[in-house]
Design a protein around this motif. Structure first.
Motif, PDB file in Angstrom:
ATOM      1  N   LEU A 548       0.964  -1.239   0.406  1.00  0.00           N
ATOM      2  CA  LEU A 548      -0.355   0.129  -0.194  1.00  0.00           C
ATOM      3  C   LEU A 548       0.732   1.338   0.174  1.00  0.00           C
ATOM      4  O   LEU A 548      -0.033   2.513   0.232  1.00  0.00           O
ATOM      5  CB  LEU A 548      -0.998   0.158   1.049  1.00  0.00           C
ATOM      6  CG  LEU A 548      -2.111  -0.878   1.647  1.00  0.00           C
ATOM      7  CD1 LEU A 548      -3.124  -1.015   2.745  1.00  0.00           C
ATOM      8  CD2 LEU A 548      -2.742  -0.147  -0.331  1.00  0.00           C
ATOM      9  N   ASN A 549       2.239   1.257   0.658  1.00  0.00           N
ATOM     10  CA  ASN A 549       3.152   2.219   0.196  1.00  0.00           C
ATOM     11  C   ASN A 549       4.127   2.363  -0.612  1.00  0.00           C
ATOM     12  O   ASN A 549       5.626   3.075  -0.392  1.00  0.00           O
ATOM     13  CB  ASN A 549       2.976   2.997   1.519  1.00  0.00           C
ATOM     14  CG  ASN A 549       3.339   1.723   2.424  1.00  0.00           C
ATOM     15  OD1 ASN A 549       4.050   1.045   1.975  1.00  0.00           O
ATOM     16  ND2 ASN A 549       3.678   2.862   3.274  1.00  0.00           N
ATOM     17  N   GLN A 550       4.715   0.946  -1.152  1.00  0.00           N
ATOM     18  CA  GLN A 550       5.741   0.720  -1.402  1.00  0.00           C
ATOM     19  C   GLN A 550       6.003   1.425  -2.557  1.00  0.00           C
ATOM     20  O   GLN A 550       5.252   2.028  -3.104  1.00  0.00           O
ATOM     21  CB  GLN A 550       6.064  -0.763  -2.563  1.00  0.00           C
ATOM     22  CG  GLN A 550       5.206  -0.902  -3.309  1.00  0.00           C
ATOM     23  CD  GLN A 550       4.751  -3.041  -3.952  1.00  0.00           C
ATOM     24  OE1 GLN A 550       6.153  -3.058  -3.742  1.00  0.00           O
ATOM     25  NE2 GLN A 550       4.312  -3.146  -4.658  1.00  0.00           N
ATOM     26  N   PHE A 551       6.945   2.075  -3.538  1.00  0.00           N
ATOM     27  CA  PHE A 551       7.812   3.478  -4.089  1.00  0.00           C
ATOM     28  C   PHE A 551       9.251   3.050  -4.489  1.00  0.00           C
ATOM     29  O   PHE A 551      10.115   2.996  -3.618  1.00  0.00           O
ATOM     30  CB  PHE A 551       7.371   4.527  -3.795  1.00  0.00           C
ATOM     31  CG  PHE A 551       8.123   5.384  -2.650  1.00  0.00           C
ATOM     32  CD1 PHE A 551       9.382   5.835  -3.231  1.00  0.00           C
ATOM     33  CD2 PHE A 551       8.231   4.865  -1.544  1.00  0.00           C
ATOM     34  CE1 PHE A 551       9.695   6.676  -2.199  1.00  0.00           C
ATOM     35  CE2 PHE A 551       8.985   5.448  -0.381  1.00  0.00           C
ATOM     36  CZ  PHE A 551       9.720   6.285  -0.630  1.00  0.00           C
ATOM     37  N   ALA A 552       9.388   3.505  -5.736  1.00  0.00           N
ATOM     38  CA  ALA A 552      11.222   3.873  -6.021  1.00  0.00           C
ATOM     39  C   ALA A 552      10.689   5.554  -7.215  1.00  0.00           C
ATOM     40  O   ALA A 552      10.185   5.525  -7.636  1.00  0.00           O
ATOM     41  CB  ALA A 552      11.385   3.196  -6.922  1.00  0.00           C
ATOM     42  N   SER A 553      12.699   5.775  -6.731  1.00  0.00           N
ATOM     43  CA  SER A 553      12.168   6.780  -7.325  1.00  0.00           C
ATOM     44  C   SER A 553      11.581   8.127  -7.346  1.00  0.00           C
ATOM     45  O   SER A 553      10.686   8.725  -8.117  1.00  0.00           O
ATOM     46  CB  SER A 553      12.206   6.950  -8.249  1.00  0.00           C
ATOM     47  OG  SER A 553      13.412   5.663  -9.068  1.00  0.00           O
ATOM     48  N   PRO A 554      12.060   8.206  -5.714  1.00  0.00           N
ATOM     49  CA  PRO A 554      10.913   9.447  -5.087  1.00  0.00           C
ATOM     50  C   PRO A 554      11.556  10.810  -5.906  1.00  0.00           C
ATOM     51  O   PRO A 554      12.229  11.267  -6.263  1.00  0.00           O
ATOM     52  CB  PRO A 554      10.963   9.875  -3.802  1.00  0.00           C
ATOM     53  CG  PRO A 554      12.429   8.854  -3.937  1.00  0.00           C
ATOM     54  CD  PRO A 554      12.471   7.947  -4.718  1.00  0.00           C
ATOM     55  N   ASP A 555      10.587  11.827  -6.627  1.00  0.00           N
ATOM     56  CA  ASP A 555      10.908  13.109  -7.370  1.00  0.00           C
ATOM     57  C   ASP A 555      10.497  14.525  -6.855  1.00  0.00           C
ATOM     58  O   ASP A 555      10.630  14.914  -6.102  1.00  0.00           O
ATOM     59  CB  ASP A 555      10.862  12.700  -9.055  1.00  0.00           C
ATOM     60  CG  ASP A 555      11.693  13.619  -9.763  1.00  0.00           C
ATOM     61  OD1 ASP A 555      11.872  14.711  -9.316  1.00  0.00           O
ATOM     62  OD2 ASP A 555      11.629  13.034 -10.672  1.00  0.00           O
ATOM     63  N   GLY A 556       9.058  14.561  -7.644  1.00  0.00           N
ATOM     64  CA  GLY A 556       8.298  15.821  -7.179  1.00  0.00           C
ATOM     65  C   GLY A 556       8.024  15.497  -5.586  1.00  0.00           C
ATOM     66  O   GLY A 556       8.149  14.779  -5.466  1.00  0.00           O
ATOM     67  N   MET A 557       8.143  16.441  -4.680  1.00  0.00           N
ATOM     68  CA  MET A 557       7.950  16.815  -3.354  1.00  0.00           C
ATOM     69  C   MET A 557       7.594  17.592  -2.851  1.00  0.00           C
ATOM     70  O   MET A 557       8.160  18.795  -3.258  1.00  0.00           O
ATOM     71  CB  MET A 557       8.721  16.364  -2.818  1.00  0.00           C
ATOM     72  CG  MET A 557       8.419  16.473  -1.214  1.00  0.00           C
ATOM     73  SD  MET A 557      10.164  15.370  -0.459  1.00  0.00           S
ATOM     74  CE  MET A 557      11.550  16.184  -0.594  1.00  0.00           C
ATOM     75  N   ALA A 558       6.242  18.416  -2.212  1.00  0.00           N
ATOM     76  CA  ALA A 558       6.204  19.444  -1.230  1.00  0.00           C
ATOM     77  C   ALA A 558       5.188  19.265  -0.278  1.00  0.00           C
ATOM     78  O   ALA A 558       4.612  18.316  -0.264  1.00  0.00           O
ATOM     79  CB  ALA A 558       5.479  20.457  -2.870  1.00  0.00           C
ATOM     80  N   PHE A 559       5.179  20.240   0.793  1.00  0.00           N
ATOM     81  CA  PHE A 559       5.098  20.330   1.618  1.00  0.00           C
ATOM     82  C   PHE A 559       2.996  21.214   1.504  1.00  0.00           C
ATOM     83  O   PHE A 559       2.941  22.607   0.771  1.00  0.00           O
ATOM     84  CB  PHE A 559       4.851  21.056   2.860  1.00  0.00           C
ATOM     85  CG  PHE A 559       6.009  19.714   4.027  1.00  0.00           C
ATOM     86  CD1 PHE A 559       5.535  19.152   4.430  1.00  0.00           C
ATOM     87  CD2 PHE A 559       7.922  20.099   3.174  1.00  0.00           C
ATOM     88  CE1 PHE A 559       5.704  17.875   5.508  1.00  0.00           C
ATOM     89  CE2 PHE A 559       7.735  18.957   4.187  1.00  0.00           C
ATOM     90  CZ  PHE A 559       7.619  18.260   5.141  1.00  0.00           C
ATOM     91  N   ASP A 560       1.902  20.335   1.715  1.00  0.00           N
ATOM     92  CA  ASP A 560       1.283  22.193   2.087  1.00  0.00           C
ATOM     93  C   ASP A 560       1.163  22.426   2.789  1.00  0.00           C
ATOM     94  O   ASP A 560       2.268  22.341   4.081  1.00  0.00           O
ATOM     95  CB  ASP A 560      -0.279  21.175   1.509  1.00  0.00           C
ATOM     96  CG  ASP A 560      -0.545  20.489   2.393  1.00  0.00           C
ATOM     97  OD1 ASP A 560      -0.631  20.418   3.468  1.00  0.00           O
ATOM     98  OD2 ASP A 560      -1.802  19.988   2.229  1.00  0.00           O
ATOM     99  N   SER A 561      -0.204  23.735   3.149  1.00  0.00           N
ATOM    100  CA  SER A 561       0.940  24.597   4.333  1.00  0.00           C
ATOM    101  C   SER A 561      -0.086  23.579   5.967  1.00  0.00           C
ATOM    102  O   SER A 561       0.168  24.598   6.572  1.00  0.00           O
ATOM    103  CB  SER A 561      -0.758  26.095   3.982  1.00  0.00           C
ATOM    104  OG  SER A 561      -2.066  25.578   4.026  1.00  0.00           O
TER     105      SER A 561
END
Ligand code: FEO
Ligand code: CA
Ligand code: CA
Ligand code: CA
Length: 679
Positions: A548-561
């Protein structure tokens, strides 16, 4: 996926100690401390930034909370992976297509034609190709009316033209095709409004605007007017044409947009094998360019050597007689005032010249400098930050002249590069003429002056002993405490392994975070989450990810307010692409705490708080994200889809056997009950 211009090859031939060895030692020190590798990994995975040891070995106290909004919790269930020609969102959410490639911004552009038949002029007045970083600028504080500013990173030539790119018998590209490609790159400013609950582009709005690889732009900061950037087009070295391969983005506290030039070296060619050192270090080719724009040079319609400038081979008597310096006018952070269509874009050279992935501001505080973070996305390149000379004046948050304010904070200051130590600390090394290499040599002896240092930022960072990283992509800043996060997407050139660090090649990537000291000269760091397959050995799957949360190659990323961290992927790891297309996950770091209330990384106890929120269509990369001030709308970009979009509803796939001309697009995500996202 297909990346015609993507080139993140290893060009760092320094002997600087790479991050994998720093992490190795970080882990083995803890092995000694804690007595076993398992404990070391548990500690790495279980003790967070706030749990880092200080230099005397004591746990660091929790970071001050700069703001204390009501705590939020994720209110949706993680969705499974998906491999369809459609977007997937959790139940109770909608996703629809906004401003796909070719959408007219004014009446000078004809409607997008499904046969690829639009002209270069149409393209100059329409949405560009391969959407990437973006930002939403509210107008008059509205959550329903604003400017969406979007990078158009690169192109799919096959989709752009009726039957792909062509050449004549001599191998030359037609001028019309090349101009269309040049006009499909750059940045767009789109007036968008929510009408009847649904966002739409306001055609012909006076604020709608395109910047392309042909738009005239100002050079500003230390390189402006220097001999390094004089060209036949600009003998005094004050302007250039175009911005290119704008990947991640940023914004400023004074209301402007930052586009970041990433894989720009690939549109230039220097046929002289004895490349200047900065061109060798950045990867200018002596053999080919991605699109062969230079082959249209000499066409009867060519204006001001608009095509010839991409061949930077020295030919004239001096730099003012040719385009040997054209590539020296690329590789920068580009500031755009989206609110004033009469202004030119400005290249802020003080922030360095490299393959900028993004440029994100730190939290501002009155009387403290303004800080921007920027990764250099290639194997074994570095992490940088810029610290303004001018202290922040909150009165500048809404200035009359935004670009003059940009000059105040971005033309004078200090560029730093990061060195990570294996004890969880790090230092920022200043890229200034008086800075000394480990051998005691001032940078001025190697690069002359500040302009020379900035021109070859990578070379100067090599000389100072910066830490080579696993492809630094986006940075994000937690609005709750100022912690800075960095995606390290992967690094296939890593070959060294040992018991403490078995992740040879780091095919899945990870996210590191740090907190800067008050004087901006040092920091403490830890690793927030490791990408992995759910079924992988625990030594690889260190954050205990599941299906349910496996991933690879994180790239774009931001915090919301609200402090929700959104993580997007650009997945090249086959074992994960067999499970899911590229995706976006959400997590609230403030909610991952130990019994003492200190923030900890993603670990076996809390991994369920990292949840998959969105999956994109086949072939795409999910990249770029923006939010309205009320957190009720999120904009996400789908780049290089294979067979999408089929309908306005982004979740509807083309019927089997149906092939559409693929169009990158922004996807608008809202809750069907109109409520806040994610909670
Ligand atoms: Fe354009 Fe580093 O991705
Ligand atoms: Ca990227
Ligand atoms: Ca990437
Ligand atoms: Ca990308």
């Amino acid at each position: 996926m297909s990346r015609e211009t993507g080139d993140n090859l290893q060009r760092n031939h320094s002997h600087n100690e790479p991050m994998d060895r720093v992490v190795d030692r970080y882990l083995s020190r803890r092995s000694v401390l804690r007595g076993s590798l398992g404990a070391a990994i548990a500690m790495m995975a279980g003790v967070g930034l706030s749990g880092c040891l200080d230099k005397d070995g004591r746990p660091r106290p929790p970071q001050p909370q700069l703001t204390q909004p009501d705590p939020v919790r994720l209110g949706f269930d993680s969705i499974p992976g998906s491999r369809t020609d459609a977007c997937v969102v959790p139940p109770g959410y909608s996703a629809y297509v906004l401003a796909p490639w070719g959408t007219p911004l004014n009446s000078a552009a004809r409607a997008w034609q499904a046969d690829g038949g639009n002209s270069a002029d149409d393209q100059a007045n329409a949405v560009g190709m391969h959407h990437d970083g973006m930002h939403f600028f509210p107008l008059n504080g509205s959550a329903e009316d604003g400017l969406l500013v979007v990078n158009y990173e690169y192109i799919d030539q096959k989709a752009l033209h009726p039957s792909g790119p062509t050449r004549d018998a001599e191998g030359r590209r037609p001028a019309e095709e090349v101009r269309k490609e040049i006009n499909a790159h750059g940045v767009g400013v789109l007036r968008i409004r929510k009408v009847g609950g649904r966002w739409q582009v306001m055609d012909n709005d006076p604020l709608n605007r395109r910047f392309t690889t042909a738009s005239v732009m100002e050079l500003s900061g230390p390189l402006r007017g220097s001999t390094h950037v004089q060209t036949r087009f600009s003998p005094d070295g004050t302007v250039t044409r175009g911005t290119n391969n704008n990947c991640g983005n940023g914004f400023t506290p004074w209301g402007t947009y930052l586009a970041c030039e990433e894989n720009w070296p690939n549109v230039f060619i220097n046929r002289d094998a004895s490349l200047p050192e900065d061109q060798r270090r950045i990867g200018i080719s002596t053999a080919r360019t991605s699109y062969a724009w230079e082959t249209a040079a000499g066409d009867a319609s060519e204006v001001d050597e608009e095509f010839a400038r991409f061949d930077i081979t020295p030919r004239g008597a001096s730099a003012r007689d040719d385009y040997r310096n054209e590539a020296s006018t690329y590789g920068y952070i580009v500031e755009i005032d989206p609110h004033d269509p009469t202004t030119r874009a400005v290249k802020r050279t003080a922030l360095g010249r490299f393959r900028h992935e993004g440029c994100w501001p730190g939290l501002t505080e009155a009387s403290k400098p303004v800080v921007f973070y920027s990764g250099d996305d290639a194997q074994n390149e570095y992490l940088y930050k810029f610290v303004s000379a001018a202290p922040w004046d909150p009165a500048d948050a809404n200035p009359l002249d935004r670009l003059a304010t940009g000059a105040k904070y971005m033309d004078r200051g200090t560029l730093y590069v990061a060195r990570f130590n294996d004890d969880g600390s790090g230092v920022w090394l200043s890229l200034t003429p008086d800075s000394l290499t480990p051998e005691g040599i001032p940078l001025s002896a190697l690069f002359d002056d500040l302009a020379g240092i900035l021109l070859n930022t990578r070379g100067a960072a090599d000389a100072l002993g910066a830490t080579p990283m696993d492809r630094p992509e986006w940075t994000a800043v937690n609005p709750l405490n100022g912690d800075v996060y960095l995606t390290l997407t992967n690094n296939s050139s890593r070959t060294e392994a040992n018991a403490a660090n078995p992740r040879t090649q780091n095919r899945h990537g990870h996210i590191i975070r740090w907190h800067d000291s008050a004087d901006q000269r040092s920091f403490t760091w830890d690793i927030f989450v490791f990408g992995a397959n759910a079924g992988a050995d625990p030594a690889l799957n260190r954050s205990s990810l599941t299906d349910l949360n496996q991933f690879a190659s994180p790239d774009g990323m931001a915090f919301d307010s609200r402090g929700v961290l959104w993580i997007q992927t650009d997945n090249g790891e086959k074992t994960l692409t067999d499970y899911t297309n590229d995706q976006m996950l959400a997590v609230i770091p403030a909610n991952l705490t130990d019994p003492q209330g200190r923030e900890v990384p993603v670990n076996v106890q809390n991994q369920g708080e990292l949840r998959r929120f969105f999956v994109g269509p086949n072939g795409c990369e999910v990249t770029g994200l923006a939010f309205t001030p009320d957190n009720r709308t999120m904009f996400v970009n789908i780049q290089h889809p294979g067979n999408w979009p089929y309908a306005d509803d982004a979740t509807i796939a083309a019927p089997a056997g149906t092939q559409v001309r693929p169009r990158a697009a922004t996807v608008v995500i809202q809750r069907t009950d109109g409520g806040e996202l994610a909670v």
